[in-house]
Design an enzyme around this catalytic site. Structure first.
Site, PDB file in Angstrom:
ATOM      1  N   ALA A  70      -1.312   2.348   4.788  1.00 19.04           N
ATOM      2  CA  ALA A  70      -1.079   1.380   5.854  1.00 19.04           C
ATOM      3  C   ALA A  70       0.396   1.356   6.232  1.00 19.04           C
ATOM      4  CB  ALA A  70      -1.527  -0.002   5.408  1.00 19.04           C
ATOM      5  N   GLY A 113      -4.967   2.691   2.793  1.00 18.26           N
ATOM      6  CA  GLY A 113      -5.833   2.670   3.958  1.00 18.26           C
ATOM      7  C   GLY A 113      -6.289   4.053   4.374  1.00 18.26           C
ATOM      8  N   GLU A 116      -9.187   4.813   2.174  1.00 21.75           N
ATOM      9  CA  GLU A 116     -10.307   4.000   2.654  1.00 21.75           C
ATOM     10  C   GLU A 116     -10.886   4.567   3.944  1.00 21.75           C
ATOM     11  OE1 GLU A 116      -9.203  -0.427   1.017  1.00 21.75           O
ATOM     12  OE2 GLU A 116      -7.835   0.505   2.467  1.00 21.75           O
ATOM     13  N   GLU A 136      -2.329  -0.011  -3.767  1.00 25.40           N
ATOM     14  CA  GLU A 136      -1.980  -1.349  -3.286  1.00 25.40           C
ATOM     15  C   GLU A 136      -1.464  -2.260  -4.397  1.00 25.40           C
ATOM     16  OE1 GLU A 136      -5.089   0.180  -0.352  1.00 25.40           O
ATOM     17  OE2 GLU A 136      -4.725   0.296  -2.522  1.00 25.40           O
TER      18      GLU A 136
END
Length: 262
Positions: A70, A113, A116, A136
Site C-alpha cells: 500500500a 496490499g 492481497e 503490516e
C-alpha cells in the site's frame, strides 16, 4: 496494442480473447493507492462486460514489483471514520466478483496490499524473483484487504499465522510449496507464461469457464454438501447452452469445437 488509459492502469490486448491490465506506478514499485484501485476495478469491470475478452492477465509495470504494498504516505493519514466512510478495501472484494478468470503475473515484490491483490486473482504465475508477504505487523497494523482470510485459506492457519505475525516474506519457490502460487517460471518468462495460460483458458467455452470459476470459489465458502449442490446446479444449467451441444457434437464427430459463448 495499448488502449487510451490514465496513468495508473493501462490496458493491452496482445492476443485474441485476452486482455492485460497493468499497474502503472513504477517509480514507487507500483505501490497501491486508493486511486489506482478505483481505476483498476473500473478497468476490470469494463473488461468483464466485453464479450471479446475471455481471460485477463494482471501485472505490474517494470521488473521490480507486481505491487510492493500500500501507499504508506496515503495510509498514514487515514482515520477510522475515513476508512469506514470510503470503504477503499471493498474494491479488493469487488475484484473477486469479476466473472472472467484473472491470472496474476508476479515479478518482484508482492507485499501487503500487493499480496492481497494477487490473492484476489484466480491463478498466480510467479517469476523466480517474486517475493510474497504480509508485513503490516511491522507498521503497527494488520492486513486489512483480505490477507488474514485469503492467505489462511490458501496456505493453512499455521503457516499464515507465522507469516502475518512476523511479517516475513517468502520466495516464489516457498510460495509454490505452500500452495499460494500455481507455477514458478524464470523471471524473464513470467508475463509470457501468464499470457500463454490466459490464452489457453480463453480458448475454452466462456460460459463453462465462468461457471467453473464460480464453483471453485464457492468451495472456499460453503460446506461440502452446499458446494456439491451448487456445482450440480451449474452443471445442469450448462446443458441449456449452445456450447454444450457444440462441445459434445465436436467430440463425437472428432473435430475442433467452435465456441460461441451462447
Amino acid at each position: 496494442m495499448t488502449e487510451p488509459a490514465d496513468d495508473l492502469v493501462l490496458v493491452e490486448r496482445p492476443v485474441e480473447g485476452v486482455a492485460v491490465a497493468i499497474l502503472n506506478r513504477p517509480r514507487v514499485l507500483n505501490a497501491i493507492n486508493f486511486a489506482l484501485m478505483a481505476e483498476l476495478l473500473a478497468a476490470l469491470e469494463s473488461l468483464d462486460q466485453d464479450p471479446s475478452v475471455r481471460a485477463i492477465v494482471l501485472r505490474g509495470s517494470g521488473e521490480r514489483a507486481f505491487a510492493a504494498g500500500a501507499d504508506i504516505r496515503e495510509m498514514s493519514g487515514a482515520t477510522p471514520v475515513s476508512l469506514f466512510r470510503d470503504n477503499p478495501f471493498g474494491r479488493w472484494d469487488a475484484i473477486r466478483r469479476i466473472r472472467k478468470p484473472i491470472i496474476a503475473a508476479v515479478r518482484g515484490f508482492a507485499l501487503g496490499g500487493g499480496c492481497e491483490l494477487a490473492m484476489t486473482c484466480d491463478i498466480i504465475v510467479a517469476g523466480d524473483d517474486a517475493q510474497f508477504g504480509q508485513p503490516e505487523i511491522k507498521l503497527g497494523i494488520i492486513p486489512g484487504a483480505g490477507g488474514t482470510q485469503r492467505l489462511t485459506r490458501a496456505i493453512g492457519k499455521a503457516r499464515a499465522m507465522e507469516l502475518i505475525l512476523t511479517g516475513r516474506s517468502i520466495s516464489a519457490r516457498e510460495a509454490e510449496m505452500m500452495g499460494l502460487v500455481s507455477s514458478v517460471v524464470p523471471s524473464a518468462e513470467t508475463f509470457a507464461a501468464a499470457l500463454d495460460l490466459a490464452a489457453r483458458v480463453a480458448s475454452m467455452p466462456p460460459l463453462a469457464v465462468m461457471a467453473a470459476k464460480e464453483a471453485v470459489d464457492r468451495a472456499h465458502e460453503l460446506a461440502l454438501t452446499a458446494g456439491l449442490e451448487f456445482e450440480r446446479r451449474e452443471f445442469y444449467g450448462l446443458f441449456a447452452s449452445a456450447d454444450q451441444k457444440e462441445g459434445m457434437a465436436a467430440f463425437i464427430e472428432k473435430r475442433r469445437p467452435d465456441w460461441t459463448g451462447e
